[in-house]
Design an enzyme around this catalytic site. Structure first.
Site, PDB file in Angstrom:
ATOM      1  N   ASP A 209       0.915  -1.155  -0.048  1.00  0.00           N
ATOM      2  CA  ASP A 209       0.134  -0.043   0.096  1.00  0.00           C
ATOM      3  C   ASP A 209       0.916   1.023  -0.101  1.00  0.00           C
ATOM      4  OD1 ASP A 209      -2.839   1.221   0.319  1.00  0.00           O
ATOM      5  OD2 ASP A 209      -1.687   2.163   2.273  1.00  0.00           O
TER       6      ASP A 209
ATOM      7  N   GLU B  72       1.513  -0.519  -4.946  1.00  0.00           N
ATOM      8  CA  GLU B  72       0.610   0.745  -5.327  1.00  0.00           C
ATOM      9  C   GLU B  72       1.599   1.871  -5.261  1.00  0.00           C
ATOM     10  OE1 GLU B  72      -3.378   2.880  -3.869  1.00  0.00           O
ATOM     11  OE2 GLU B  72      -1.926   2.440  -2.254  1.00  0.00           O
TER      12      GLU B  72
END
Length: 708
Positions: free
Chosen positions: A336, A373
């Site tokens: 993330d 990401e």
């Protein structure tokens, strides 16, 4: 003669040098703190005990080696509950925030128990750490090691997948609940589940009260090494460890890999106003990126930023990744806000960041999928440039370009072609293959596929933030009426658009990621930021599986085709040059008239001809040629098959404008195109034809007699 008996199979376990280590005579406790002047171990008998039953001081001479405090405590066993407590300077201007009264979570804790306990004395009492004994019987389970190019990812939330009553699962919202639904996952044909965060995060606030906004998604880490206790069916301390492993083993038995969404960019301790729970009270200036020595840099948008490129934090992250891979048999990770890992200890973006390179090169993670990401909340956007060939990326450009094309945005024809062909503009220059692109149109963050074609505007008032939260740039449309509609015309276009986008996603070069529920039209009622909605807005409604069996059949057929056809999952980029000796380019682009496509024209209609791969890439000769016809205009269009296809026999595979069962032909045996080679493609739809050419027989090789 005695025969040597085979030894029982030994499972490799990874032991970290820190945390609590169970030994024959007790437990070894080890924790890092450079600036602490004293360290204490707090032992508890029960989860809800407000005060420890025993406090043991670390001897600063005998129990400290360098910056590591380590002590063996005899007589302790599996299930022992504990905290740390550290004394040291309170000097925020220089990064120190020691609090001798704070009860601290072990950064390497393998499990937590309980929740925050009510406080009347101002002392925060976080969940307790649990000593864990790893005796799980994996029964020979191994990592599946699916090739990345053959992967189909299904992003899902452990709790939300089975929490609804409609799931009819007794251990609802749990790891064990997922096991009961594995037959459904297997029937879809997906090869991997990507689980939204399952490491520990807060269930209540630091005062023991119910959170004002439920932390449903889990992007607020509290203990990186521990599975979330809230997803365990049993409430026994440490039960989540065993239940999580049961789930992984069962998924592997079904041929499904497990990828974890990990959040190594911030923690739940927040900024200067946040509680001291763990890292702040052990070595604040090491674990966090600080500005001016005292303020928390907020590249995560969550109050603080983990100092990922500090050697101590790098070491912790590596131990954590190995822990999940070897002790939980995890197959991969999605990082993330991974661009934060590209920031140095002062927050500057740096080339060749050591953290990113080391993850790619770590020999213990060599067969592990790593997905970034590739952006953060402070403006960094590294899609196409994150790491080396080992790193795949969530391709945000793919999401936006495919949405834009099917919505009918002008100037998106070339962008769609580039994304369909694997995004060579982003990855080829760095020597990275098409499967570095994780293609997605929806994710947990944003509209569901159903809502993408149902709402122009977000509907987030239920989040309690007056609609300020959530992205305003959704590239969505309602096609005539906002929200659910009974108008046949509106519903027809929406049905087509859902099939259009799912078809594009599942047949593009690269790796597709499908979001849980998109295959059956799950809706969040227009909420595009359901992070705090632990209710029916977020939960999987299993009634939709029965209601939308036609769409599920459609998705299954696409996935099955993708898995069977190397034509749509190349390991190398398409070149536009002929394949083998056929004199047909591996990819060709045509106008609806069947002539070479003029990329300068603004019409949103085209034909993509993708030839079967060469025998070097497809030694079995199973690949078929595929013709894709795209019509994103508001008018029905006639498409003429180009001359290169004249001598081939074709069958319809997909028609997104047709009603089921004629929307897809799972055996690739649909109607032949008209004899005049002119195919009508209705507005807002696409058609796909597959050729009937039998696989080319393998070329026999001459026998070679070796010299003696």
């Amino acid at each position: 003669m005695l025969m040597k008996q085979p030894c029982p199979e030994q499972q490799f376990a990874y032991q970290t040098p820190y945390g609590s280590t169970l030994q024959d005579t007790g437990v070894q406790f080890s924790v890092f703190s450079r600036s602490a002047t004293a360290m204490r171990l707090l032992l508890y008998n029960k989860v809800n005990d407000l005060e420890p039953s025993e406090i043991i001081e670390f001897d600063p001479i005998k129990d400290r080696r360098g910056d590591i405090w380590s002590m063996h405590v005899p007589g302790l066993a599996h299930g022992q509950l504990y905290h740390y407590q550290a004394s040291g300077p309170w000097d925020p201007e220089h990064g120190h925030r020691f609090d001798a009264t704070a009860r601290l979570i072990d950064p390497y804790a393998q499990a937590l128990a309980g929740t925050y306990l009510p406080s009347t004395d101002g002392i925060v009492r976080p969940p307790k750490c649990v000593v864990i004994e790893d005796t799980f019987d994996w029964e020979g389970d191994r990592h599946l090691r699916h090739d990345m190019s053959e992967t189909v990812i299904y992003e899902m939330h452990v709790r939300g997948f089975t929490k609804s009553r409609t799931a009819k699962v007794k251990p609802a919202g749990s790891y064990l609940g997922v096991i009961e639904k594995i037959p459904y996952l297997k029937s879809l044909g997906i090869t991997a589940v990507e689980l939204m965060p399952v490491n520990e995060f807060p269930i209540r606030d630091p005062h023991g009260k119910k959170l004002e906004r439920a932390n449903y998604w889990g992007y607020d880490p509290m203990a990186f090494f521990s599975p979330h206790r809230g997803y365990a069916h049993s409430k026994e301390p440490g039960a989540q460890v065993n239940e999580f492993k049961q789930m992984v083993k069962a998924l592997h038995a079904a041929g499904i890999e497990v990828i974890l969404d990990v959040v190594f960019n911030h923690t739940c301790e927040g900024n200067e106003q946040g509680p001291t729970l763990s890292f702040k009270g052990l070595e604040n200036q090491v674990y966090y990126i600080l500005s001016e020595g005292q303020h928390y840099s907020n590249y995560s948008g969550c109050g603080n930023t983990l100092n990922g490129n500090h050697p101590v934090v790098r070491e912790m992250i590596f131990h954590c990744l190995r822990h999940w891979v070897y002790n939980y048999h995890i197959d991969g990770f999605r990082f993330d806000l991974a661009s934060i890992l590209s920031r140095d200890t002062k927050g500057n973006l740096i080339p060749n960041p050591p953290m990113v390179e080391m993850i790619a090169e770590d020999p213990m993670l060599a067969n592990t999928k790593v997905i970034a990401e590739a952006w953060d909340a402070a403006g960094a956007y590294q899609v196409g440039s994150f790491g080396n060939h080992r790193w795949a990326e969530w391709n945000g450009r793919y999401r936006d370009d495919v949405r834009g094309f099917w919505r009918g945005d002008g100037g998106t024809l070339g962008a769609l072609a580039t994304r369909l062909a694997g995004s060579s503009d982003l990855y080829e220059h760095a020597g990275r293959p098409p499967h570095c692109s994780i293609n997605f149109i929806t994710s947990h963050d944003g509209f569901t596929m159903n809502d993408l074609v149902t709402y122009k505007e977000k509907r987030n008032l239920a989040n309690g933030e007056d609609g300020r939260d959530g992205d305003n740039h959704n590239i969505s449309d309602n096609y005539g009426e906002e929200g659910p509609s009974r108008k046949k015309g509106v519903r027809t276009i929406r049905d087509r658009q859902v099939r259009n986008m799912l078809t594009t996603l599942l047949l593009s070069q690269g790796v597709p990621m499908l979001v849980s529920g998109d295959e059956c039209r799950r809706t969040q009622k227009g909420n595009n930021n359901a992070y705090c909605q632990d209710n029916d807005i977020s939960w999987f409604d299993w009634r939709l599986v029965e209601k939308n069996t036609d769409l599920i059949r459609f998705v299954k057929s696409l996935i099955e085709f993708r898995k069977a056809q190397p034509t749509v999952r190349r390991r190398e980029f398409l070149t536009g040059r002929p394949v083998d000796g056929r004199m047909i380019p591996d990819v060709s682009w045509y106008s609806p008239a069947g002539t070479p496509l003029d990329w300068g024209q603004h019409e949103l209609a085209m034909v993509a001809y993708i030839a079967a791969p060469s025998r070097a890439d497809d030694p079995e000769g199973a690949g078929r040629d595929v013709v894709m016809m795209f019509n994103s205009t508001g008018q029905n269009r006639d498409f003429t098959l180009p001359e290169v296809e004249r001598n081939m026999k074709w069958n319809l595979f997909v028609d997104t404008a047709a009603e089921s069962p004629k929307d897809v032909y799972p055996q690739w045996d649909g109607p032949r195109p008209p004899s005049n080679r002119v195919v009508e493609v209705p507005c807002h739809s696409m058609k796909i034809y597959v050729n009937q050419i039998e696989p080319v027989a393998k070329i026999s090789q001459p026998t070679v007699t070796e010299g003696r």
